[in-house]
Design an enzyme around this catalytic site. Structure first.
Site, PDB file in Angstrom:
ATOM      1  N   SER A 127       3.432  -1.393   4.334  1.00 26.56           N
ATOM      2  CA  SER A 127       3.120  -0.756   5.604  1.00 26.56           C
ATOM      3  C   SER A 127       4.378  -0.069   6.163  1.00 26.56           C
ATOM      4  O   SER A 127       4.952   0.782   5.506  1.00 26.56           O
ATOM      5  CB  SER A 127       2.554  -1.800   6.573  1.00 26.56           C
ATOM      6  OG  SER A 127       1.892  -1.207   7.654  1.00 26.56           O
ATOM      7  N   ASP A 232      -8.680  -0.283   2.932  1.00 24.93           N
ATOM      8  CA  ASP A 232      -7.625  -0.407   3.937  1.00 24.93           C
ATOM      9  C   ASP A 232      -7.993   0.401   5.179  1.00 24.93           C
ATOM     10  O   ASP A 232      -8.085   1.631   5.119  1.00 24.93           O
ATOM     11  CB  ASP A 232      -6.290   0.091   3.361  1.00 24.93           C
ATOM     12  CG  ASP A 232      -5.104  -0.191   4.264  1.00 24.93           C
ATOM     13  OD1 ASP A 232      -5.306  -0.464   5.465  1.00 24.93           O
ATOM     14  OD2 ASP A 232      -3.964  -0.134   3.774  1.00 24.93           O
ATOM     15  N   HIS A 260      -5.729  -4.070   4.071  1.00 22.35           N
ATOM     16  CA  HIS A 260      -4.319  -3.741   4.306  1.00 22.35           C
ATOM     17  C   HIS A 260      -3.368  -4.775   3.715  1.00 22.35           C
ATOM     18  O   HIS A 260      -2.301  -4.426   3.232  1.00 22.35           O
ATOM     19  CB  HIS A 260      -4.080  -3.598   5.814  1.00 22.35           C
ATOM     20  CG  HIS A 260      -2.818  -2.872   6.165  1.00 22.35           C
ATOM     21  ND1 HIS A 260      -2.521  -1.607   5.707  1.00 22.35           N
ATOM     22  CD2 HIS A 260      -1.751  -3.240   6.937  1.00 22.35           C
ATOM     23  CE1 HIS A 260      -1.344  -1.218   6.181  1.00 22.35           C
ATOM     24  NE2 HIS A 260      -0.858  -2.186   6.923  1.00 22.35           N
TER      25      HIS A 260
END
Length: 280
Positions: A127, A232, A260
């Site tokens: 991320s 995601d 995610h």
């Protein structure tokens, strides 16, 4: 003989316990005159892998399965997970969300590895940590040996901004997602820090036309593995194809049901995938 064997057995247990206790170490490392960062180390290898957490994340919240399990799969490596400055236990300082905060985190991360005596290393970036990893790999091409990224993006588009705004109110988060952050930053501190993050991402979209690291991504030369959870919800669909196109020396793996946090949800499969890539 029974008593003697029992003593030997207890000694083996104590020895194994000592071995396990030295397997994971947590400490602070000074990387500048006014900044020290918290890191967690596991494994005994001479080579190094740096794990870079997501927004507001820390070593333990974001990489527990990797800290605990990757050393067995990668005995030649030491796993290093950090709390970026302003996150987790790397406070003070308070997090400063400027337009270049990803670039600053990349500089801090590289300085950390130099302080640890590891000028060459591989990176696992999730991320926001994946964004920082892209910048680090693109600006320090001789330092980064291999790169694994997931849930990352090189730019912000209008869809992303709407997504960030939709998750600004942490009271709407599930307790499972919210409570670990509240334990770190406090019930009052977490919503403010998260709102500050949403603000800066929106400002990057407005002031920089969404460009986070579009130049750096094209400069990456190390072997790269892009991993993606097909479901995601945190990044818009165009980001993964863009990264696959711009990173020349890359391979790709997709978790069809993944979202995610694929490295946490599918930790065993993810760790095996990563270890095989790193050992190539």
């Amino acid at each position: 003989m029974g008593f003697a064997n029992s003593i030997k057995f207890l000694q083996k247990i104590k020895f194994a316990s000592r071995m396990f206790s030295t397997q994971v170490k947590e400490k602070k490392i000074k990387i500048s005159s006014d900044i020290s960062v918290n890191i967690v180390e596991s494994g005994q290898g001479k080579k190094s892998i740096l794990c870079m957490p997501g927004a507001l994340g820390s070593a333990w919240t974001d990489f527990k399965p990797q800290i605990e399990l990757l050393p067995k799969l990668l005995p030649d490596y030491k796993i290093i997970a950090w709390d970026p400055p302003g996150y987790g236990k790397s406070i003070p300082p308070q997090k400063q969300f400027g337009l270049d905060f990803f670039n600053k985190d990349a500089e801090y991360a590289h300085q950390l590895m130099l302080e640890l005596g590891s000028p060459n290393y591989s990176i696992l970036g999730w991320s926001d940590g994946g964004i920082t990893a892209i910048i680090l790999a693109g600006t320090n091409t001789k330092a980064v040996e291999k790169l694994v990224i997931w849930g990352a993006n090189a730019f912000i588009n209008e869809e992303d901004v709407k997504l960030y705004e939709a998750i600004r109110d942490v009271k709407k988060w599930s307790p499972r997602m919210r409570e670990p952050m509240e334990k770190i930053y406090g019930v009052d501190g977490f919503p403010k820090l998260w709102s500050d993050w949403v603000d800066i991402m929106t400002l990057i979209y407005k002031e920089k036309k969404g460009n986070i690291c579009m130049e750096e991504v094209e400069k990456i030369s190390c072997p790269t593995l892009i991993v993606h959870g097909k479901k995601d919800p945190m990044i818009s669909p165009e980001h993964v194809p863009y990264l696959k196109e711009k990173i020349t020396n890359c391979s790709y793996y997709e978790f069809p049901e993944g979202k995610h946090n694929i490295h946490l949800r599918y930790a065993e499969q993810f760790n095996k995938l990563v270890s095989e890539f790193i050992k190539r």
